[in-house]
Scaffold this motif. Structure first.
Motif, PDB file in Angstrom:
ATOM      1  N   VAL A  68      77.057 -33.052 -11.639  1.00 24.64           N
ATOM      2  CA  VAL A  68      75.624 -32.815 -11.747  1.00 24.64           C
ATOM      3  C   VAL A  68      75.211 -32.071 -10.488  1.00 24.64           C
ATOM      4  N   ASN A  69      74.984 -30.768 -10.613  1.00 31.70           N
ATOM      5  CA  ASN A  69      74.544 -29.968  -9.477  1.00 31.70           C
ATOM      6  C   ASN A  69      73.019 -29.960  -9.480  1.00 31.70           C
ATOM      7  N   VAL A  70      72.425 -30.240  -8.332  1.00 38.10           N
ATOM      8  CA  VAL A  70      70.973 -30.384  -8.237  1.00 38.10           C
ATOM      9  C   VAL A  70      70.414 -29.494  -7.136  1.00 38.10           C
ATOM     10  N   ASP A  71      69.095 -29.336  -7.155  1.00 37.43           N
ATOM     11  CA  ASP A  71      68.455 -28.520  -6.124  1.00 37.43           C
ATOM     12  C   ASP A  71      68.051 -29.344  -4.903  1.00 37.43           C
ATOM     13  N   ASP A  72      68.067 -30.694  -5.001  1.00 38.39           N
ATOM     14  CA  ASP A  72      67.712 -31.560  -3.871  1.00 38.39           C
ATOM     15  C   ASP A  72      68.650 -32.763  -3.865  1.00 38.39           C
ATOM     16  N   PHE A  73      69.686 -32.676  -3.044  1.00 39.88           N
ATOM     17  CA  PHE A  73      70.733 -33.687  -2.988  1.00 39.88           C
ATOM     18  C   PHE A  73      70.178 -35.074  -2.656  1.00 39.88           C
ATOM     19  N   ASP A  74      69.400 -35.168  -1.598  1.00 38.64           N
ATOM     20  CA  ASP A  74      68.889 -36.476  -1.164  1.00 38.64           C
ATOM     21  C   ASP A  74      68.008 -37.118  -2.228  1.00 38.64           C
ATOM     22  N   GLU A  75      67.165 -36.327  -2.869  1.00 41.19           N
ATOM     23  CA  GLU A  75      66.307 -36.846  -3.927  1.00 41.19           C
ATOM     24  C   GLU A  75      67.148 -37.336  -5.111  1.00 41.19           C
ATOM     25  N   ALA A  76      68.206 -36.603  -5.445  1.00 41.94           N
ATOM     26  CA  ALA A  76      69.074 -37.002  -6.561  1.00 41.94           C
ATOM     27  C   ALA A  76      69.768 -38.328  -6.273  1.00 41.94           C
ATOM     28  N   SER A 102      78.184 -26.472   0.311  1.00 40.80           N
ATOM     29  CA  SER A 102      77.697 -27.485  -0.629  1.00 40.80           C
ATOM     30  C   SER A 102      77.863 -28.876  -0.027  1.00 40.80           C
ATOM     31  N   ARG A 103      77.126 -29.812  -0.616  1.00 43.69           N
ATOM     32  CA  ARG A 103      77.297 -31.239  -0.298  1.00 43.69           C
ATOM     33  C   ARG A 103      77.539 -31.945  -1.614  1.00 43.69           C
ATOM     34  N   TYR A 104      78.424 -32.940  -1.598  1.00 39.64           N
ATOM     35  CA  TYR A 104      78.630 -33.706  -2.819  1.00 39.64           C
ATOM     36  C   TYR A 104      79.080 -35.125  -2.487  1.00 39.64           C
ATOM     37  N   THR A 105      78.842 -35.997  -3.440  1.00 44.23           N
ATOM     38  CA  THR A 105      79.314 -37.368  -3.378  1.00 44.23           C
ATOM     39  C   THR A 105      79.443 -37.889  -4.795  1.00 44.23           C
ATOM     40  N   MET A 106      80.126 -38.983  -4.945  1.00 44.14           N
ATOM     41  CA  MET A 106      80.258 -39.621  -6.251  1.00 44.14           C
ATOM     42  C   MET A 106      79.383 -40.864  -6.302  1.00 44.14           C
ATOM     43  N   GLY A 112      79.763 -47.962 -15.513  1.00 46.89           N
ATOM     44  CA  GLY A 112      81.054 -47.489 -15.030  1.00 46.89           C
ATOM     45  C   GLY A 112      81.334 -46.007 -15.103  1.00 46.89           C
ATOM     46  N   TYR A 113      80.452 -45.197 -15.722  1.00 52.36           N
ATOM     47  CA  TYR A 113      80.758 -43.765 -15.715  1.00 52.36           C
ATOM     48  C   TYR A 113      80.439 -43.185 -14.345  1.00 52.36           C
ATOM     49  N   ILE A 114      81.121 -42.090 -14.026  1.00 50.93           N
ATOM     50  CA  ILE A 114      81.070 -41.514 -12.680  1.00 50.93           C
ATOM     51  C   ILE A 114      80.367 -40.160 -12.723  1.00 50.93           C
ATOM     52  N   LEU A 115      79.463 -39.960 -11.785  1.00 49.56           N
ATOM     53  CA  LEU A 115      78.830 -38.658 -11.588  1.00 49.56           C
ATOM     54  C   LEU A 115      79.272 -38.097 -10.239  1.00 49.56           C
ATOM     55  N   ALA A 116      79.575 -36.823 -10.212  1.00 45.37           N
ATOM     56  CA  ALA A 116      79.827 -36.094  -8.973  1.00 45.37           C
ATOM     57  C   ALA A 116      78.550 -35.300  -8.704  1.00 45.37           C
ATOM     58  N   VAL A 117      77.733 -35.776  -7.790  1.00 45.58           N
ATOM     59  CA  VAL A 117      76.442 -35.156  -7.504  1.00 45.58           C
ATOM     60  C   VAL A 117      76.633 -34.149  -6.382  1.00 45.58           C
ATOM     61  N   SER A 118      76.173 -32.918  -6.623  1.00 46.69           N
ATOM     62  CA  SER A 118      76.356 -31.875  -5.613  1.00 46.69           C
ATOM     63  C   SER A 118      75.126 -30.989  -5.518  1.00 46.69           C
ATOM     64  N   GLN A 119      75.024 -30.347  -4.375  1.00 40.86           N
ATOM     65  CA  GLN A 119      73.989 -29.343  -4.164  1.00 40.86           C
ATOM     66  C   GLN A 119      74.636 -28.157  -3.492  1.00 40.86           C
ATOM     67  N   HIS A 120      74.470 -26.988  -4.113  1.00 42.94           N
ATOM     68  CA  HIS A 120      74.920 -25.750  -3.500  1.00 42.94           C
ATOM     69  C   HIS A 120      73.917 -25.378  -2.411  1.00 42.94           C
ATOM     70  N   ILE A 121      74.408 -25.095  -1.222  1.00 43.83           N
ATOM     71  CA  ILE A 121      73.526 -24.741  -0.106  1.00 43.83           C
ATOM     72  C   ILE A 121      73.448 -23.220  -0.048  1.00 43.83           C
ATOM     73  N   LYS A 122      72.280 -22.701  -0.346  1.00 44.23           N
ATOM     74  CA  LYS A 122      72.092 -21.247  -0.371  1.00 44.23           C
ATOM     75  C   LYS A 122      71.929 -20.718   1.055  1.00 44.23           C
ATOM     76  N   ASP A 123      72.291 -19.458   1.231  1.00 40.75           N
ATOM     77  CA  ASP A 123      72.232 -18.814   2.552  1.00 40.75           C
ATOM     78  C   ASP A 123      70.833 -18.844   3.151  1.00 40.75           C
ATOM     79  N   ASN A 124      69.801 -18.812   2.300  1.00 40.36           N
ATOM     80  CA  ASN A 124      68.439 -18.749   2.830  1.00 40.36           C
ATOM     81  C   ASN A 124      67.812 -20.117   3.033  1.00 40.36           C
ATOM     82  N   ASP A 125      68.551 -21.205   2.801  1.00 38.25           N
ATOM     83  CA  ASP A 125      68.022 -22.565   3.037  1.00 38.25           C
ATOM     84  C   ASP A 125      68.001 -22.889   4.517  1.00 38.25           C
TER      85      ASP A 125
END
Length: 125
Positions: A68-76, A102-106, A112-125
């Motif tokens: 699950v790639n998101v625009d706000d990692f901490d909020e997710a 990027s940042r990601y964690t599980m 019991g299902y697993i999500l890999a939560v990630s956020q792509h860090i754009k150059d302009n962030d």
């Protein structure tokens, strides 16, 4: 929080066989990220002509999860934790990894299902 991509992520001891299978299904290697975290894994992101993705990751076990790639990692992470998700018990899987791009964690759901939560860090962030 906005979900930007949502697709299967396969962790396997034999990534070459999985990559070959998905290539036969019409997927092409879209992006390869190497030397991830202290265990130096490789993530091959594949895409087909319909715009579907699958990630194949070299690992020390056999797991299938949902990326699950998101625009706000901490909020997710806050959202999932407030809905009963928890960090995995495995020491390496418990960490948040920052690759620079990027940042990601599980996280693990109450059932019991697993999500890999990630956020792509754009150059302009």
């Amino acid at each position: 929080m906005k979900i930007t991509t949502f697709n299967p992520l396969i962790i396997t001891r034999d990534p070459d066989t999985a990559i070959e299978l998905f290539e036969k299904l019409g997927f092409k290697q879209h992006h390869v990220k190497q030397n991830i975290s202290e265990i130096k894994t490789t993530d091959v992101r594949m895409k087909d002509d319909n715009g579907f993705y699958v990630d194949i990751v070299q690992g020390d076990g056999e797991y299938t999860m949902i990326r699950v790639n998101v625009d706000d990692f901490d909020e997710a992470i806050e959202f999932f934790m407030s809905h009963g998700f928890r960090k995995p018990h495995h020491e390496r899987a418990h960490k948040t990894v920052d690759t620079g791009s990027s940042r990601y964690t599980m996280v693990v759901s109450p059932s019991g299902y697993i999500l890999a939560v990630s956020q792509h860090i754009k150059d302009n962030d």
